[in-house]
Design an enzyme around this catalytic site. Structure first.
Site, PDB file in Angstrom:
ATOM      1  N   GLU A 186       0.825  -1.210   0.000  1.00 53.43           N
ATOM      2  CA  GLU A 186       0.000   0.000   0.000  1.00 53.43           C
ATOM      3  C   GLU A 186       0.859   1.259   0.000  1.00 53.43           C
ATOM      4  O   GLU A 186       0.592   2.226   0.703  1.00 53.43           O
ATOM      5  CB  GLU A 186      -0.976  -0.037   1.179  1.00 53.43           C
ATOM      6  CG  GLU A 186      -1.949  -1.195   1.040  1.00 53.43           C
ATOM      7  CD  GLU A 186      -3.032  -1.225   2.097  1.00 53.43           C
ATOM      8  OE1 GLU A 186      -2.965  -0.423   3.038  1.00 53.43           O
ATOM      9  OE2 GLU A 186      -3.945  -2.058   1.962  1.00 53.43           O
ATOM     10  N   HIS A 388     -18.437  -9.777   6.142  1.00 58.02           N
ATOM     11  CA  HIS A 388     -17.113  -9.197   6.377  1.00 58.02           C
ATOM     12  C   HIS A 388     -16.358  -9.989   7.432  1.00 58.02           C
ATOM     13  O   HIS A 388     -16.872 -10.215   8.529  1.00 58.02           O
ATOM     14  CB  HIS A 388     -17.244  -7.732   6.827  1.00 58.02           C
ATOM     15  CG  HIS A 388     -15.933  -7.018   6.875  1.00 58.02           C
ATOM     16  ND1 HIS A 388     -15.524  -6.258   7.944  1.00 58.02           N
ATOM     17  CD2 HIS A 388     -14.922  -6.956   5.973  1.00 58.02           C
ATOM     18  CE1 HIS A 388     -14.315  -5.753   7.693  1.00 58.02           C
ATOM     19  NE2 HIS A 388     -13.931  -6.160   6.508  1.00 58.02           N
ATOM     20  N   HIS A 389     -15.156 -10.441   7.070  1.00 52.14           N
ATOM     21  CA  HIS A 389     -14.269 -11.158   7.987  1.00 52.14           C
ATOM     22  C   HIS A 389     -12.942 -10.416   8.084  1.00 52.14           C
ATOM     23  O   HIS A 389     -12.027 -10.680   7.301  1.00 52.14           O
ATOM     24  CB  HIS A 389     -13.996 -12.584   7.470  1.00 52.14           C
ATOM     25  CG  HIS A 389     -15.135 -13.530   7.663  1.00 52.14           C
ATOM     26  ND1 HIS A 389     -15.124 -14.808   7.131  1.00 52.14           N
ATOM     27  CD2 HIS A 389     -16.306 -13.419   8.331  1.00 52.14           C
ATOM     28  CE1 HIS A 389     -16.257 -15.435   7.464  1.00 52.14           C
ATOM     29  NE2 HIS A 389     -16.988 -14.608   8.186  1.00 52.14           N
ATOM     30  N   GLU A 390     -12.826  -9.488   8.986  1.00 52.98           N
ATOM     31  CA  GLU A 390     -11.528  -8.843   9.241  1.00 52.98           C
ATOM     32  C   GLU A 390     -10.808  -9.687  10.288  1.00 52.98           C
ATOM     33  O   GLU A 390     -11.396 -10.028  11.315  1.00 52.98           O
ATOM     34  CB  GLU A 390     -11.737  -7.408   9.729  1.00 52.98           C
ATOM     35  CG  GLU A 390     -10.488  -6.711  10.239  1.00 52.98           C
ATOM     36  CD  GLU A 390      -9.380  -6.600   9.192  1.00 52.98           C
ATOM     37  OE1 GLU A 390      -9.612  -5.999   8.133  1.00 52.98           O
ATOM     38  OE2 GLU A 390      -8.273  -7.135   9.436  1.00 52.98           O
ATOM     39  N   HIS A 468      -9.017  -8.325   1.151  1.00 55.88           N
ATOM     40  CA  HIS A 468      -8.235  -7.109   1.389  1.00 55.88           C
ATOM     41  C   HIS A 468      -6.959  -7.478   2.133  1.00 55.88           C
ATOM     42  O   HIS A 468      -6.894  -8.512   2.777  1.00 55.88           O
ATOM     43  CB  HIS A 468      -9.051  -6.087   2.170  1.00 55.88           C
ATOM     44  CG  HIS A 468      -9.981  -5.326   1.268  1.00 55.88           C
ATOM     45  ND1 HIS A 468     -10.108  -3.970   1.296  1.00 55.88           N
ATOM     46  CD2 HIS A 468     -10.794  -5.764   0.286  1.00 55.88           C
ATOM     47  CE1 HIS A 468     -10.971  -3.597   0.372  1.00 55.88           C
ATOM     48  NE2 HIS A 468     -11.415  -4.661  -0.254  1.00 55.88           N
ATOM     49  N   GLU A 469      -5.943  -6.598   1.998  1.00 59.32           N
ATOM     50  CA  GLU A 469      -4.583  -6.945   2.446  1.00 59.32           C
ATOM     51  C   GLU A 469      -4.261  -8.349   1.960  1.00 59.32           C
ATOM     52  O   GLU A 469      -3.878  -9.235   2.734  1.00 59.32           O
ATOM     53  CB  GLU A 469      -4.416  -6.842   3.969  1.00 59.32           C
ATOM     54  CG  GLU A 469      -4.669  -5.468   4.519  1.00 59.32           C
ATOM     55  CD  GLU A 469      -6.153  -5.157   4.636  1.00 59.32           C
ATOM     56  OE1 GLU A 469      -6.920  -6.048   5.015  1.00 59.32           O
ATOM     57  OE2 GLU A 469      -6.552  -4.026   4.318  1.00 59.32           O
ATOM     58  N   GLU A 493      -9.348   4.506  -0.076  1.00 59.20           N
ATOM     59  CA  GLU A 493      -9.350   4.815   1.360  1.00 59.20           C
ATOM     60  C   GLU A 493      -8.209   5.741   1.758  1.00 59.20           C
ATOM     61  O   GLU A 493      -8.320   6.479   2.733  1.00 59.20           O
ATOM     62  CB  GLU A 493      -9.315   3.522   2.178  1.00 59.20           C
ATOM     63  CG  GLU A 493      -8.097   2.682   1.929  1.00 59.20           C
ATOM     64  CD  GLU A 493      -8.084   1.372   2.718  1.00 59.20           C
ATOM     65  OE1 GLU A 493      -9.105   1.012   3.321  1.00 59.20           O
ATOM     66  OE2 GLU A 493      -7.029   0.720   2.731  1.00 59.20           O
TER      67      GLU A 493
HETATM   68  C1  NOJ Z   1      -8.636  -2.232   5.404  1.00 61.83           C
HETATM   69  C2  NOJ Z   1      -9.498  -2.311   4.212  1.00 61.83           C
HETATM   70  O1  NOJ Z   1      -8.829  -1.853   3.103  1.00 61.83           O
HETATM   71  C3  NOJ Z   1     -10.751  -1.517   4.454  1.00 61.83           C
HETATM   72  O2  NOJ Z   1     -11.563  -1.614   3.315  1.00 61.83           O
HETATM   73  C4  NOJ Z   1     -11.440  -2.056   5.652  1.00 61.83           C
HETATM   74  O3  NOJ Z   1     -12.544  -1.281   5.912  1.00 61.83           O
HETATM   75  C5  NOJ Z   1     -10.530  -2.040   6.847  1.00 61.83           C
HETATM   76  N1  NOJ Z   1      -9.351  -2.740   6.511  1.00 61.83           N
HETATM   77  C6  NOJ Z   1     -11.173  -2.677   8.055  1.00 61.83           C
HETATM   78  O4  NOJ Z   1     -11.402  -4.029   7.813  1.00 61.83           O
END
Ligand code: NOJ
Ligand code: CA
Length: 692
Positions: A186, A388-390, A468-469, A493
C-alpha cells in the site's frame, strides 16, 4: 465455445543448435536451444554458459532479457545452479492454440497460443540432482517454471532462496514499489531509472528507451513463497523468495512445480495491459459449475467510518446497526445494486484489533445488529448482503472459526465475503502445530496456502471472496473463479487517511502496475470530494470518479460513498447505476504508463459499450476512433465529461452530461481536465427494419 488444439508437433518452434552444427558460431555455448513464439516475435534461448544454465529472451531478434542465470539455494543442501547439463526433453516444442471461455472477466473468450518445451537441468557431478524448466513462449512474452521430480537426494525440499535473474538488456524506466516495507503493497508507485531500483514487488513494469514495455511477475502462486526482485548492479535483477519464519522460504515434497516466472514484452502500454499471458499460465477452473458466482456492484456501510461520523467499534456512533442497514438496503434496492457490504457487525472491533485480531468473533454480531432480521429484509428486497471477515492478521483465530463463520453466512443466504488482514507486512501471526507463535509476511508460503484455504472453504458453500490486504494476484481467478477480487494496493481509502492522499496520477500508474496482476477492489465513486476529514480531499474531478468504473476493472465494484452523497447528484450517479462489471470485450484505445489511459469495454449482457478515460495532473486533449463499435449499428453516446473550468483542485464539480448519436466511423474528442476523466455509455439503438 471451447476450442482445443493441443499436441501437434510444430516444426517452427524449437531449434536445437549444437556447438558443432553449421549454424553455430564459435561463441555458441554448449547445449544451446531456441524456442520461438507462434509468429516468431519472441524467442527464448537457453544454454550452459560457463557451467551455468543461462537463458535470454529476444524480441524480433533483439535481446530484451540479456543472458541470465537460473537456479536455487537449497536450505542446508547447497546451491543448485552451477555445473548443470541442459538438454531438451522433446525433439520439438509443442504448439498449443486454444480459446477458452471465462465465467466472468474483462473479456469472454481468451486466446492461448504458445510453444512449450521442457528442459532437463542435471548436475554433472556429485549427487546428479535434477530439475526441469518448463517454458512457454507467447508472442507477447515468456513464462517458465521449475519442476522438481522426486529423487533420492531431493525428496523433502527446503528452498532458502531463488537465483533466477532478469538482466534487462536496454536502459529502462521502472514503475515500482519496494518490497519489505511495513505498509506492504500500500505504497505509492515510484517512477525512476531502473538503475535506482532497490527491491520491488511484482508486477514490476519497465519501459526501455525504444518503448518496449516489460512486465516481470509470476503466475499461479500456489503453495510457494511469493517472489520479489532485487537489483544487484546496473540493470541486473534477481528473484528472491519471501522468507518463512521457519528459516527457509518454501518447503515442498517432490514432485512439485514452482509458480511461473513471467516476462511480458510488448511495444506499447496498451498491449501490456491487454496481455492474457498470466491467465493462460494458470490452470483451468477447478470448481466445476460456477453459475453461482455473480459479479456486481455494491454499496457499503463503510465510508461513514472514514469520515469518522460512524465507527466500526460499538457505541453511540456504531455504523453497523439494524436501522442503518435497512436504510442502505432500501437505497440499494431502489437503485438496483446487487450487494451491500456491512463492516463492523461482529464482536472484536472494540479492542486494538489492527495487527492483533485475537478478539474477533466471526459468528457473534453486536447486539444492535440483528443479523437474521437484516438478512431477511435484504432477501425480501432482492439485495445480497456482503459479509465481512476482518482478521487483524490473526490467522489462527480466523481458521479456528472460519468454517462456522461461512456456515452462518450460508444459512442466511449471504454469498460473498470481504476478508481483511490489517497487520504490518511481516506481522501475520499464527500458532504452528506445536503451539509456537510465529509471524509471517502476507506473501509467504504459509499465507499463499491460507488465502487459498479460505477461497476453498468459501467455494464449498458457494460463497465468493474479495480479499483485502491480500497476497498479490497471480491469475488464480481462472482456477478458483469464486476469488473475485482483492485490494492489495493503495485504494481510495488513502484519500481519507492522508499520509499523503493518492496523487492525481495514481490511477494511471495502477492500471499498468498493480492491475496487470488482476482485478482490484479500489472502491471508486466518491462524490463528496472535499474534506472527508480535515486533512484530506480526493484529488480527482467528479467525472474521473465515474471513469474509474471502466478503467479499474473489478467484477465486484463498490459505489464507495455515503448514500446521501449519491442522492444529492442523481445525474452523475446515473452512470454508476448503469455501468456493468462483467465484460465481453476490452480494448485499450490509448495509454502511457502514469500519464493517461482510455479503455472501452463491451457489456457481457447487452450490446452496449462503455468507455473510461483518465489523466494524471495534466489536462489532455485526446481523440478516440469509435471503430470498436459494431459497424452495423448506431448508438446513443451518453457522455459524462469535465466542464471547461474543471480541475481536480479548484473546480472538481464542473461537468457536462450530454447525449449524441454516433457510429463506428466517428471520432470523438476527449477533453480531460487536470486530474480529470470522462465516462461514456454507448447505448446500442435498435437496428431499423428494412422497408419491403
Ligand atoms: C482495510 C481495508 O482496506 C478496508 O476496506 C477495511 O474497511 C478495513 N481494513 C477494516 O477491515
Ligand atoms: Ca504522469
Amino acid at each position: 465455445m471451447r476450442v482445443w488444439h493441443i499436441g501437434f508437433w510444430a516444426l517452427w518452434v524449437l531449434t536445437p543448435v549444437l556447438a558443432d552444427t553449421p549454424t553455430a558460431t564459435d561463441a555458441t555455448p554448449k547445449g544451446h536451444y531456441v524456442v520461438s513464439s507462434p509468429h516468431h516475435v519472441i524467442s527464448f534461448e537457453i544454454d550452459e554458459r560457463d557451467g551455468w544454465p543461462t537463458y535470454q529472451i529476444l524480441r524480433f531478434g533483439k535481446p530484451v532479457i540479456a543472458p541470465s542465470h537460473l537456479g536455487f539455494i537449497l536450505k542446508d543442501a547447497g546451491k543448485f545452479t552451477y555445473d548443470l547439463r541442459v538438454s531438451a526433453a522433446n525433439p520439438n516444442a509443442q504448439s498449443v492454440d486454444q480459446t477458452w471461455e471465462q465465467p466472468w472477466g474483462e473479456r469472454r473468450y481468451v486466446h492461448d497460443h504458445h510453444a512449450e518445451q521442457t528442459f532437463h537441468l542435471i548436475e554433472k557431478k556429485g549427487m546428479h540432482r535434477s530439475m526441469d524448466l518448463v517454458v512457454r513462449v507467447f508472442d507477447d512474452g515468456v513464462g517458465f517454471r521449475y519442476a522438481f521430480p522426486d529423487q533420492e537426494h531431493l525428496h523433502d525440499v527446503a528452498i532458502a532462496d531463488e537465483l533466477t535473474e532478469f538482466n534487462i538488456a536496454d536502459p529502462a524506466t521502472a514503475w515500482w514499489m519496494p518490497w519489505g516495507e511495513s505498509h506492504d503493497t500500500e505504497l505509492l508507485y515510484g517512477r525512476t531509472p531502473l538503475t535506482e531500483l532497490s527491491t520491488a514487488h511484482t508486477p514490476l513494469t519497465l519501459r526501455t528507451k525504444d518503448h518496449v514495455h516489460i512486465e516481470i511477475h509470476e503466475a499461479a502462486l500456489v503453495d510457494f513463497a511469493g517472489m520479489y526482485v532485487q537489483r544487484s548492479d546496473e540493470q541486473h535483477l534477481r528473484a528472491h523468495l519471501v522468507p518463512a519464519s521457519e528459516g527457509w522460504a518454501a518447503r515442498r515434497t517432490a514432485p512439485f512445480q514452482t509458480p511461473w516466472r513471467m516476462v511480458v514484452i510488448t511495444d506499447s502500454a496498451a498491449a501490456l495491459y491487454e496481455s492474457n499471458m498470466e491467465l493462460n499460465l494458470n490452470e483451468p477452473n477447478a470448481l466445476g459449475d460456477v453459475s453461482w458466482v455473480q459479479p456486481g456492484k455494491f454499496l457499503g456501510i463503510w465510508w461513514e467510518m472514514f469520515h469518522e461520523t460512524w465507527t466500526w467499534a460499538s457505541g453511540p456512533k456504531h455504523g453497523a446497526t439494524t436501522e442503518h442497514a435497512k436504510r442502505y438496503i432500501d437505497f440499494a434496492a431502489a437503485h438496483h445494486f446487487r450487494g451491500l457490504l456491512i463492516e463492523g457487525w461482529n464482536e472484536g472491533w472494540d479492542s486494538n484489533w489492527a495487527g492483533d485480531g485475537s478478539s474477533f468473533s466471526f459468528t457473534r454480531p453486536y447486539p444492535d445488529f440483528d443479523l437474521p432480521a437484516i438478512a431477511a429484509y435484504a432477501r425480501q428486497k432482492g439485495v445480497h448482503l456482503i459479509g465481512h471477515h476482518e482478521t487483524g492478521g490473526d490467522t489462527s483465530n480466523y481458521e479456528a472459526q472460519m468454517g462456522a463463520g461461512f456456515d452462518l453466512y450460508q444459512s442466511l443466504g449471504i454469498d460473498a465475503v470481504k476478508t481483511g488482514y490489517v497487520a504490518d507486512a511481516d506481522q501475520i501471526h499464527h500458532q504452528d502445530a506445536a503451539g509456537l507463535k510465529r509471524t509471517e509476511w502476507h506473501d509467504s508460503q504459509y499465507m499463499s496456502n491460507h488465502y487459498l484455504k479460505v477461497v476453498a472453504e468459501a467455494a464449498k458453500r458457494h460463497i465468493m471472496i474479495d480479499s483485502h490486504e491480500p497476497i498479490k494476484d497471480t491469475g488464480l481467478r481462472r482456477t478458483y473463479p469464486n476469488w473475485l477480487s482483492r485490494e492489495g494496493s493503495r485504494g481510495q481509502e488513502y484519500n481519507a487517511f492522508g499520509i499523503p492522499v493518492n496523487p492525481p496520477e495514481h490511477e494511471t500508474n495502477l492500471v499498468f502496475t498493480r492491475m496487470l496482476g488482476g482485478p482490484m477492489d479500489f472502491t471508486p465513486g466518491v462524490f463528496d470530494l472535499k474534506h472527508i476529514r480535515p486533512c484530506c480531499s480526493v484529488p480527482t474531478t467528479l467525472m474521473k470518479q465515474l471513469a474509474l468504473y471502466v478503467v479499474l476493472y473489478s467484477p465486484v465494484t463498490m459505489a464507495a460513498d455515503r448514500i446521501e452523497a449519491y442522492a444529492a447528484r442523481p445525474d452523475a450517479f446515473r452512470f454508476i447505476e448503469d455501468v456493468p462489471t462483467d465484460w465481453a470485450e476490452t480494448r485499450v484505445l490509448n495509454a502511457e504508463v502514469g500519464d493517461y489511459v482510455t479503455i472501452a469495454r463491451k457489456d457481457r449482457h447487452s450490446e452496449d459499450w462503455y468507455l473510461g478515460s483518465i489523466t494524471d495532473e495534466n489536462g489532455r486533449w485526446l481523440s478516440v476512433s469509435l471503430g470498436f463499435l459494431d459497424p452495423g449499428r448506431h448508438y446513443r453516446a451518453e457522455i459524462y465529461r469535465d466542464g471547461p473550468a474543471a480541475h481536480w483542485d479548484t473546480h472538481p464539480y464542473d461537468y457536462v452530461i450530454e447525449s449524441r448519436e454516433v457510429s463506428a466511423t466517428d471520432t470523438l474528442p476527449l477533453r480531460l481536465a487536470p486530474g480529470g476523466g470522462e465516462a461514456i455509455r454507448f447505448v446500442a439503438l435498435p437496428i431499423p427494419k428494412r422497408a419491403h
